[in-house]
Design a protein around this motif. Structure first.
Motif, PDB file in Angstrom:
ATOM      1  N   GLN A 164       0.824  -1.212   0.000  1.00 58.80           N
ATOM      2  CA  GLN A 164       0.000   0.000   0.000  1.00 58.80           C
ATOM      3  C   GLN A 164       0.859   1.263   0.000  1.00 58.80           C
ATOM      4  O   GLN A 164       0.554   2.233  -0.697  1.00 58.80           O
ATOM      5  N   THR A 165       1.928   1.257   0.753  1.00 60.04           N
ATOM      6  CA  THR A 165       2.821   2.419   0.794  1.00 60.04           C
ATOM      7  C   THR A 165       3.469   2.644  -0.571  1.00 60.04           C
ATOM      8  O   THR A 165       3.553   3.780  -1.048  1.00 60.04           O
ATOM      9  N   LEU A 166       3.910   1.569  -1.213  1.00 60.28           N
ATOM     10  CA  LEU A 166       4.519   1.675  -2.538  1.00 60.28           C
ATOM     11  C   LEU A 166       3.507   2.165  -3.577  1.00 60.28           C
ATOM     12  O   LEU A 166       3.818   3.011  -4.419  1.00 60.28           O
ATOM     13  N   THR A 167       2.279   1.652  -3.501  1.00 63.76           N
ATOM     14  CA  THR A 167       1.226   2.075  -4.425  1.00 63.76           C
ATOM     15  C   THR A 167       0.871   3.539  -4.210  1.00 63.76           C
ATOM     16  O   THR A 167       0.709   4.304  -5.172  1.00 63.76           O
ATOM     17  N   THR A 168       0.769   3.950  -2.961  1.00 64.96           N
ATOM     18  CA  THR A 168       0.467   5.346  -2.641  1.00 64.96           C
ATOM     19  C   THR A 168       1.554   6.273  -3.170  1.00 64.96           C
ATOM     20  O   THR A 168       1.261   7.340  -3.720  1.00 64.96           O
ATOM     21  N   PHE A 169       2.804   5.862  -3.024  1.00 64.39           N
ATOM     22  CA  PHE A 169       3.922   6.646  -3.543  1.00 64.39           C
ATOM     23  C   PHE A 169       3.731   6.920  -5.034  1.00 64.39           C
ATOM     24  O   PHE A 169       3.800   8.068  -5.480  1.00 64.39           O
ATOM     25  N   LYS A 170       3.467   5.875  -5.793  1.00 64.53           N
ATOM     26  CA  LYS A 170       3.293   6.044  -7.235  1.00 64.53           C
ATOM     27  C   LYS A 170       2.052   6.868  -7.566  1.00 64.53           C
ATOM     28  O   LYS A 170       2.092   7.735  -8.437  1.00 64.53           O
ATOM     29  N   ASN A 171       0.952   6.596  -6.874  1.00 66.41           N
ATOM     30  CA  ASN A 171      -0.293   7.319  -7.146  1.00 66.41           C
ATOM     31  C   ASN A 171      -0.152   8.818  -6.907  1.00 66.41           C
ATOM     32  O   ASN A 171      -0.689   9.632  -7.659  1.00 66.41           O
ATOM     33  N   ILE A 172       0.562   9.189  -5.859  1.00 62.36           N
ATOM     34  CA  ILE A 172       0.777  10.612  -5.570  1.00 62.36           C
ATOM     35  C   ILE A 172       1.545  11.269  -6.707  1.00 62.36           C
ATOM     36  O   ILE A 172       1.213  12.373  -7.143  1.00 62.36           O
ATOM     37  N   LEU A 173       2.551  10.576  -7.202  1.00 62.77           N
ATOM     38  CA  LEU A 173       3.361  11.149  -8.278  1.00 62.77           C
ATOM     39  C   LEU A 173       2.599  11.257  -9.595  1.00 62.77           C
ATOM     40  O   LEU A 173       2.930  12.087 -10.441  1.00 62.77           O
ATOM     41  N   LEU A 174       1.596  10.437  -9.776  1.00 60.90           N
ATOM     42  CA  LEU A 174       0.820  10.445 -11.018  1.00 60.90           C
ATOM     43  C   LEU A 174      -0.330  11.458 -11.003  1.00 60.90           C
ATOM     44  O   LEU A 174      -0.948  11.693 -12.028  1.00 60.90           O
ATOM     45  N   GLN A 175      -0.597  12.059  -9.849  1.00 60.51           N
ATOM     46  CA  GLN A 175      -1.675  13.050  -9.741  1.00 60.51           C
ATOM     47  C   GLN A 175      -1.274  14.360 -10.411  1.00 60.51           C
ATOM     48  O   GLN A 175      -0.122  14.783 -10.331  1.00 60.51           O
ATOM     49  N   ASN A 176      -2.247  14.994 -11.038  1.00 63.49           N
ATOM     50  CA  ASN A 176      -2.033  16.337 -11.581  1.00 63.49           C
ATOM     51  C   ASN A 176      -2.575  17.340 -10.569  1.00 63.49           C
ATOM     52  O   ASN A 176      -3.749  17.307 -10.233  1.00 63.49           O
ATOM     53  N   THR A 177      -1.686  18.211 -10.090  1.00 60.06           N
ATOM     54  CA  THR A 177      -2.106  19.225  -9.126  1.00 60.06           C
ATOM     55  C   THR A 177      -1.492  20.564  -9.503  1.00 60.06           C
ATOM     56  O   THR A 177      -0.594  20.642 -10.342  1.00 60.06           O
ATOM     57  N   SER A 178      -1.956  21.586  -8.826  1.00 60.85           N
ATOM     58  CA  SER A 178      -1.414  22.920  -9.080  1.00 60.85           C
ATOM     59  C   SER A 178      -0.040  23.111  -8.430  1.00 60.85           C
ATOM     60  O   SER A 178       0.689  24.032  -8.770  1.00 60.85           O
ATOM     61  N   ASP A 179       0.309  22.225  -7.483  1.00 57.21           N
ATOM     62  CA  ASP A 179       1.606  22.315  -6.811  1.00 57.21           C
ATOM     63  C   ASP A 179       2.331  20.967  -6.907  1.00 57.21           C
ATOM     64  O   ASP A 179       2.324  20.185  -5.965  1.00 57.21           O
ATOM     65  N   PRO A 180       2.956  20.695  -8.036  1.00 60.07           N
ATOM     66  CA  PRO A 180       3.602  19.399  -8.225  1.00 60.07           C
ATOM     67  C   PRO A 180       4.723  19.118  -7.217  1.00 60.07           C
ATOM     68  O   PRO A 180       4.931  17.973  -6.839  1.00 60.07           O
ATOM     69  N   LEU A 181       5.410  20.163  -6.769  1.00 63.81           N
ATOM     70  CA  LEU A 181       6.486  19.923  -5.804  1.00 63.81           C
ATOM     71  C   LEU A 181       5.953  19.464  -4.449  1.00 63.81           C
ATOM     72  O   LEU A 181       6.623  18.719  -3.737  1.00 63.81           O
ATOM     73  N   ALA A 182       4.746  19.882  -4.114  1.00 60.23           N
ATOM     74  CA  ALA A 182       4.128  19.384  -2.881  1.00 60.23           C
ATOM     75  C   ALA A 182       3.872  17.880  -3.014  1.00 60.23           C
ATOM     76  O   ALA A 182       4.053  17.127  -2.054  1.00 60.23           O
TER      77      ALA A 182
END
Length: 135
Positions: A80-98
């Motif tokens: 779950q931690t590994l999946t969450t890591f990837k999912n966060i990086l794949l999200q499009n947001t207004s603050d990518p560095l966050a």
């Protein structure tokens, strides 16, 4: 044959954990990388750790069935931690560095969870169930 296969998985798992930890401490991977770059540098390691975790779970359950709940819990926690890591990086947001910072924290957590999982893997390899050892 099961023990040899499991030994190989343990060695590869440990090697990947060490590689990621080294990349973090040497600065090759850091939290201020853009999400796409952070994913590019870590994706193969994260995917392989996840695969090794899942495939090792089956072997661990065979070698030490009395620890089934612990094995399943730790495996689920790490994947779950590994999946969450990837999912966060794949999200499009207004603050990518966050997103990179948040994902990086999950990567650090995955290293900690992975170290705990590696310890459990070694423990099961070194002290399998007596009945399973005979078989």
């Amino acid at each position: 044959m099961i023990k040899e296969d499991f030994d190989e998985k343990i060695s590869e798992f440990e090697e990947i954990l060490q590689k990621v930890a080294h990349d973090i401490t040497s600065g090759a991977i850091f939290e201020k990388l853009p999400p796409s770059e952070l994913l590019k540098k870590t994706e193969q390691y994260v995917d392989r750790l996840s695969d090794l975790t899942t495939s090792s779970e089956e072997l661990m359950l065979i070698l030490k069935p009395e620890k089934a709940s612990t094995i399943q819990f730790m495996c689920k926690k790490l994947t779950q931690t590994l999946t969450t890591f990837k999912n966060i990086l794949l999200q499009n947001t207004s603050d990518p560095l966050a997103n990179s910072r948040l994902a990086f924290e999950h990567l650090r957590k995955a290293l900690t969870d992975g170290s705990d999982f590696l310890f459990l893997m070694r423990e099961i390899r070194d002290t399998p169930s007596p009945l399973i050892e005979v078989i």
